[in-house]
Design a protein around this motif. Structure first.
Motif, PDB file in Angstrom:
ATOM      1  N   UNK A 201     -10.583   3.742   1.427  1.00 54.00           N
ATOM      2  CA  UNK A 201     -10.224   2.995   0.235  1.00 54.00           C
ATOM      3  C   UNK A 201     -10.297   1.502   0.519  1.00 54.00           C
ATOM      4  N   UNK A 202      -9.804   1.068   1.747  1.00 55.42           N
ATOM      5  CA  UNK A 202     -10.068  -0.218   2.201  1.00 55.42           C
ATOM      6  C   UNK A 202     -11.316  -0.691   2.413  1.00 55.42           C
TER       7      UNK A 202
ATOM      8  N   UNK B 168     -14.017   0.558   1.149  1.00 58.40           N
ATOM      9  CA  UNK B 168     -14.682   0.595  -0.297  1.00 58.40           C
ATOM     10  C   UNK B 168     -14.598  -0.918  -0.988  1.00 58.40           C
ATOM     11  N   UNK B 169     -13.287  -1.383  -0.853  1.00 49.18           N
ATOM     12  CA  UNK B 169     -12.467  -2.436  -1.579  1.00 49.18           C
ATOM     13  C   UNK B 169     -13.559  -3.693  -0.847  1.00 49.18           C
ATOM     14  N   UNK B 170     -13.470  -3.839   0.457  1.00 46.67           N
ATOM     15  CA  UNK B 170     -14.349  -4.704   1.167  1.00 46.67           C
ATOM     16  C   UNK B 170     -15.840  -4.440   0.782  1.00 46.67           C
ATOM     17  N   UNK B 171     -16.218  -3.502   0.958  1.00 49.16           N
ATOM     18  CA  UNK B 171     -17.765  -3.310   0.309  1.00 49.16           C
ATOM     19  C   UNK B 171     -17.880  -3.870  -0.774  1.00 49.16           C
ATOM     20  N   UNK B 172     -17.242  -3.608  -2.106  1.00 50.25           N
ATOM     21  CA  UNK B 172     -17.531  -4.464  -3.052  1.00 50.25           C
ATOM     22  C   UNK B 172     -17.209  -5.945  -3.239  1.00 50.25           C
ATOM     23  N   UNK B 173     -16.372  -6.479  -2.419  1.00 52.28           N
ATOM     24  CA  UNK B 173     -16.564  -7.977  -2.259  1.00 52.28           C
ATOM     25  C   UNK B 173     -17.786  -8.287  -1.720  1.00 52.28           C
ATOM     26  N   UNK B 174     -18.205  -7.547  -0.908  1.00 52.44           N
ATOM     27  CA  UNK B 174     -19.495  -7.898  -0.085  1.00 52.44           C
ATOM     28  C   UNK B 174     -20.891  -7.856  -1.095  1.00 52.44           C
TER      29      UNK B 174
ATOM     30  N   UNK C 188     -14.582  -1.663  -5.837  1.00 52.30           N
ATOM     31  CA  UNK C 188     -13.160  -2.352  -6.024  1.00 52.30           C
ATOM     32  C   UNK C 188     -12.202  -1.576  -6.614  1.00 52.30           C
ATOM     33  N   UNK C 189     -12.338  -0.645  -7.716  1.00 51.69           N
ATOM     34  CA  UNK C 189     -11.407   0.053  -8.534  1.00 51.69           C
ATOM     35  C   UNK C 189     -10.816   1.286  -7.552  1.00 51.69           C
ATOM     36  N   UNK C 190     -12.064   1.954  -6.872  1.00 61.45           N
ATOM     37  CA  UNK C 190     -11.537   3.126  -5.916  1.00 61.45           C
ATOM     38  C   UNK C 190     -10.489   2.572  -5.007  1.00 61.45           C
ATOM     39  N   UNK C 191     -10.888   1.377  -4.226  1.00 59.58           N
ATOM     40  CA  UNK C 191     -10.457   0.894  -3.064  1.00 59.58           C
ATOM     41  C   UNK C 191      -9.039   0.207  -3.269  1.00 59.58           C
TER      42      UNK C 191
ATOM     43  N   UNK D  59       0.770  -1.179  -0.074  1.00 55.46           N
ATOM     44  CA  UNK D  59       0.097  -0.118   0.020  1.00 55.46           C
ATOM     45  C   UNK D  59       0.920   1.134   0.047  1.00 55.46           C
ATOM     46  N   UNK D  60       0.584   2.348  -0.728  1.00 52.33           N
ATOM     47  CA  UNK D  60       1.203   3.677  -0.799  1.00 52.33           C
ATOM     48  C   UNK D  60       0.675   4.303   0.381  1.00 52.33           C
ATOM     49  N   UNK D  61       1.507   5.469   0.795  1.00 55.80           N
ATOM     50  CA  UNK D  61       1.247   6.303   1.841  1.00 55.80           C
ATOM     51  C   UNK D  61      -0.178   6.902   1.751  1.00 55.80           C
ATOM     52  N   UNK D  62      -0.460   6.993   0.559  1.00 58.11           N
ATOM     53  CA  UNK D  62      -1.927   7.931   0.275  1.00 58.11           C
ATOM     54  C   UNK D  62      -3.057   6.903   0.507  1.00 58.11           C
TER      55      UNK D  62
END
Length: 268
Positions: free
Chosen positions: A44-45, A47-53, A89-92, A36-39
């Motif tokens: 974002x994390x 959003x990614x988990x929400x996408x998986x759900x 998923x893209x955003x996160x 993961x980058x510093x930004x």
């Protein structure tokens, strides 16, 4: 009525354990293996988990079985898998690994071509409309693996579709709105065909034999299920279901493109 019908199904039929394990595996890779980058923020994390759900709910929950009984529910699945999950998923996603992949010369060219707005949109439209040609759709729904192959192809093409909007260096804010409007126009015929059809377009939802064959893929042991049970699952008017599904999908594309564009504009 539908609640009574679903009560007849086993827990393992309504909830797909394989997809659940896949989602958990993806989450583990995301949190513990991808750099993961510093930004990279916790938003974002999330959003990614929400996408998986969202993906799990769409294809591994009772919604998936219901989508084989009612076409309108299939339309809801499309909204979740193609219009909600990919932007999340893209955003996160962790961009550092993407930058490493793009540093490979050949991969950079491939990614650059596939994510061009015209190419990305064309790929999605071809895959989406091809899948929903009645004889292809009916055939795919009769084979578990072929149906998942099409769903995977649809999902990956949807990721390409959304990438130009969520990328910060491809399109200006105005160009993103034009790109979104163009895709809304291109997807509208699908809703219009469903809305004005005066007959069931997909025999898989009206022909009892095809319906039984498609639903049998969700049942662990078809021999224990009497034919009368399948007949009881067809109280839903296919024309009404198509009409309702067209509304779900059209409203879904309007809302999703509007919200994602608005949030993307705020970021830039």
């Amino acid at each position: 009525m539908l609640d009574i019908i679903l009560d007849e199904f086993h827990f393992s039929t309504l909830w797909n354990g394989g997809i659940f394990l896949f989602a958990m595996f993806a989450a583990i890779i995301y949190f513990f293996l991808l750099p993961a980058s510093q930004k990279h923020s916790w938003w974002k994390s999330f959003a990614f988990i929400a996408g998986l759900i969202v993906i799990f709910i769409a294809i591994a929950s009772p919604l998936n079985v219901t989508g084989r009984i009612k076409f309108s529910t299939h339309s809801l699945q499309l909204v979740l898998v193609l219009l909600v999950a990919p932007p999340l998923l893209i955003f996160g996603f962790k961009t550092k690994i993407v930058e490493r992949v793009k540093s490979i010369g050949s991969m950079k060219k491939v990614v650059s071509v596939l994510t061009k707005p015209i190419v990305a949109s064309a790929i999605f439209q071809v895959v989406f409309y091809s899948y929903h040609i009645p004889f292809i759709f009916n055939f795919a729904r009769l084979d578990l693996y072929l149906n998942y192959f099409f769903l995977l192809a649809l999902f990956l093409s949807a990721v390409l579709l959304w990438f130009p909007i969520l990328s910060s260096n491809q399109l200006t804010s105005g160009q993103k709105w034009k790109y979104s409007f163009a895709n809304i126009i291109l997807l509208t015929p699908f809703s219009l065909i469903l809305f004005f059809a005066n007959t069931g377009l997909y025999a898989i939802y009206s022909d009892i034999n095809l319906f039984m064959s498609a639903l049998a893929l969700c049942l662990p042991d078809l021999t224990e299920v009497p034919p009368e049970f399948f007949a009881s699952l067809l109280p839903f008017d296919p024309v009404h279901e198509q009409w309702l599904g067209s509304l779900y999908f059209f409203v879904g594309i309007i809302i999703s493109f509007t919200i994602v564009n608005f949030l993307s504009s705020k970021r830039t």
